[in-house]
Scaffold this active site. Structure first.
Site, PDB file in Angstrom:
ATOM      1  N   ASP A   3     -16.656   1.159  -1.433  1.00 11.44           N
ATOM      2  CA  ASP A   3     -15.626   0.168  -0.930  1.00 11.44           C
ATOM      3  C   ASP A   3     -16.437  -0.718  -0.143  1.00 11.44           C
ATOM      4  OD1 ASP A   3     -13.936  -1.526  -0.075  1.00 11.44           O
ATOM      5  OD2 ASP A   3     -12.596  -0.124   0.843  1.00 11.44           O
ATOM      6  N   SER A  43       0.663  -1.436  -0.048  1.00  8.50           N
ATOM      7  CA  SER A  43      -0.192  -0.044   0.115  1.00  8.50           C
ATOM      8  C   SER A  43       0.847   1.280  -0.217  1.00  8.50           C
ATOM      9  CB  SER A  43      -0.879  -0.005   1.196  1.00  8.50           C
ATOM     10  OG  SER A  43      -1.902  -0.930   1.164  1.00  8.50           O
TER      11      SER A  43
END
Length: 647
Positions: free
Chosen positions: A351, A327
């Site tokens: 999401d 990430s």
């Protein structure tokens, strides 16, 4: 009458013979005269020079190798003088018998014999090879009394390289070792061959290797008059050697040691840069090794322990270890989307905890994050947001944007051995695989690129370089560990020339959006617990990257996996936010979530650099166990902490 004629014939023959002998003598004298003319007149200059060379010997004077210092003047590599017991195999009657007899006079360990045997295999028989180094005065005296018994054996005073801090910073500093045959051949093919006459050692790794020309110095010569037996009679001329220059590094060795201690027994790499110049402040690779082992020739047991260890201590993970960035890649994906006009930062993406593409489900947060814009997607590390962004951009657009940031490229650092890693593209895959069915890029392979997985594989140096570009507002500097060189004769200090920074042309407003999101990570996102109470502002991004691939329907469970198969912990950050002075990227191998293992190390690095604080012993131990968030105990002042210098 007949007798008279015979007598006259004998006289005639005698006179003829006499004339022939006389002519022969004259020819011989003529030849001698001609030869004397050639020697005395025609070849006088050449023969006079040869005669002089037979009378004299040119002996090289090896220069003292330059020192290596850190940015604060701490000595990292220096020299000391010691006596060495050496054998020239071609002059010794029986090498094995000689060593056995020497063992009765001075102590010779089995490791000394093994090292000597290896040196014999790598050297010529007329080379002088050490069987024992660092002799005591008593040992020198004992051998001197019986020197006559050992033809081909001598005691020599030599300079030895030493690394006073041992394992600290070994991958960056490097080491020297005896010149092998391949290196000899390479040196002979260069214009600098004469400068290495009499030199037995060269830099093999790190700064010792990269700055060999500076550290070596200039070889001197001594002209000696010799006897018919080849012994020196008197000195005719002397041109002293010029010592090598002192290389002053940008690395802060005390910061380096602190980070190595914070890793404990864990593996990984950390690179800290000054984003304003590209200076390397720390370059850590764990585990480390002791460069002193290599100076005199490493013994077989030590070499096997280093070379065959599953932890690979000889691997410079900062330059040669390649990992998926996880990430920590997301902020650069966001910057790419803004610069290329692929996504409005205010656009909200749902999401739900997964992303469906091409009949496959890619997982995100358990339960999902709901609606996220770009800032929240970075702050809370939404996989779904960046899965969809990668698909929107495509692999080639991602590649073309990331390459100038340094991903998948050689950074140009002034240390040898760095690798490119992999920044995938359709062209890369076509060239990387041999089977036709593997050369094609499949759309589903793009999805994982958005979260720093898939084929992405970079070094921590590349990630730190990209992070410094974010920090300084869009300028890429060449990373470098050498700061300046001090001349051994004049004492003048000259900065090491480096290329000017390259502005990458990013729009300031796009950089501000990403930087603000990274600040939110440390204020209220995945890094908030680590940076709680810090008196400075910072920006960062946690990352967790897979070490091994899992099946489509297999969920990750660290407890069910071998230690070397567990996820890596990463963190990339810079501080202070308003005027960044340090940018850091690191990985702790197989340590899990980025905020748990990697981020606490960065907090201590920032406290050191910005506040002059060195963590307490209990805090270092807690971080090394992966059981720390904010610092515990009372921090020490940096100048109060002593380095463990070897005697």
């Amino acid at each position: 009458m007949d007798e008279l004629r015979n007598a006259q014939a004998d006289v005639g023959r005698f006179r003829l013979r006499l004339a022939a002998v006389g002519a022969l003598v004259l020819v011989a004298f003529a030849l001698i005269a001609w030869r004397l003319y050639v020697l005395q007149v025609v070849r006088y200059d050449d023969l006079a020079e040869q005669a002089e060379s037979n009378r004299t010997a040119v002996v090289p004077i090896v220069p003292m190798r330059g020192e290596i210092l850190d940015r604060n003047g701490v000595v990292l590599a220096t020299n000391y003088s010691a006596y060495t017991l050496e054998i020239t195999p071609s002059r010794a009657l029986d090498v094995d018998a000689t060593i056995a007899a020497l063992s009765t006079i001075v102590e010779i360990q089995p490791r000394d014999k093994r090292r000597f045997k290896r040196l014999m295999d790598e050297s010529r028989r007329f080379d002088s090879l050490p069987i024992r180094t660092r002799l005591t005065d008593e040992e020198v005296a004992r051998f001197a009394a019986q020197h006559w018994r050992f033809p081909g054996v001598e005691i020599k005073a030599r300079l030895f390289r030493t690394y006073p801090l041992g394992e600290i910073g070994s991958h960056a500093i490097g080491y020297i070792g005896r010149i092998n045959q391949k290196e000899k051949e390479r040196i002979e093919d260069t214009d600098d061959a004469a400068n290495y006459r009499g030199t037995d050692y060269v830099g093999k790794l790190g700064v010792e290797q990269s700055y060999e020309a500076t550290l070596h110095g200039q070889t001197g010569v001594e002209l000696l008059e010799t006897s018919a037996g080849g012994y020196a009679v008197r000195r005719l001329e002397n041109h002293p050697a010029t010592p090598g220059g002192t290389v002053i590094l940008s690395i802060d060795i005390k910061l380096q040691k602190m980070v190595e201690d914070l890793y404990g027994d864990r593996r990984g790499a950390l690179v800290a840069l000054d984003p304003r110049s590209g200076e390397v402040l720390a370059l850590v690779s764990k585990p480390t090794f002791d460069p002193n082992l290599f100076v005199e020739g490493i013994d077989q047991e030590s070499w096997q322990a280093l070379n065959e260890s599953i932890d690979k201590p000889l691997l410079n993970r900062a330059l040669r270890g390649t990992y998926p960035p996880g990430s920590t890649y997301k902020p650069f994906m966001a910057l790419a989307a803004l610069q290329l006009g692929k996504r409005d930062p205010r656009l909200v993406i749902n999401d739900p905890g997964y992303f469906n593409f091409g009949g496959r489900t890619f997982r995100s947060h358990e339960g999902g994050l709901g609606g996220v814009d770009m800032t929240r997607a970075i702050q809370y590390s939404s996989n779904t947001y960046f899965y969809s962004l990668a698909v929107d951009m495509g692999v080639n657009a991602i590649h073309d944007f990331m390459a100038p940031l340094g991903f998948g490229q050689l950074t140009g650092i002034d240390l040898g051995g760095e690798v490119r890693g992999i920044l995938p593209s359709t062209e890369w895959k076509k060239n990387a695989y041999k089977r036709a069915e593997m050369k094609k890029w499949f759309p589903g392979e793009t999805v994982s690129l958005g979260i720093g997985q898939g084929y992405n594989s970079f070094t921590m140096l590349q990630l730190a370089l990209a992070e410094s570009v974010l920090a300084n507002g869009g300028t890429r500097y060449t990373p470098h560990v050498a700061r300046s060189v001090r001349d051994a004769v004049t004492g003048a200090v000259t900065p090491v020339p480096m290329p000017a920074g390259e502005a990458l042309g990013f729009r300031p407003r796009d950089l501000d959006i990403v930087r603000s999101a990274l600040a939110a990570v440390n204020q209220a996102g995945t890094g908030r617990r680590i940076f709680a109470g810090a008196p400075y502002s910072s920006a960062g991004k946690t990352g967790t990257a897979q070490a091994v691939s899992l099946g489509r329907n297999v969920r990750y469970n660290a407890r069910l996996m071998e230690e070397h198969q567990r996820d890596h912990s990463l963190f990339a950050a810079f501080a202070p936010l308003e005027d960044p002075q340090i940018a850091v990227a690191l990985i702790v191998e197989n340590a899990g979530f980025g905020a748990a293992a990697a981020a606490p190390i960065v907090r201590r690095v920032f406290d050191y650099w910005l506040l002059g604080q060195y963590p307490s012993e209990e805090d270092i131990a807690a971080v090394a166990r992966g059981q720390a968030t904010v610092p515990i105990g009372t921090p020490r002042r940096v100048d109060e902490v002593e380095l463990p210098v070897r005697p």
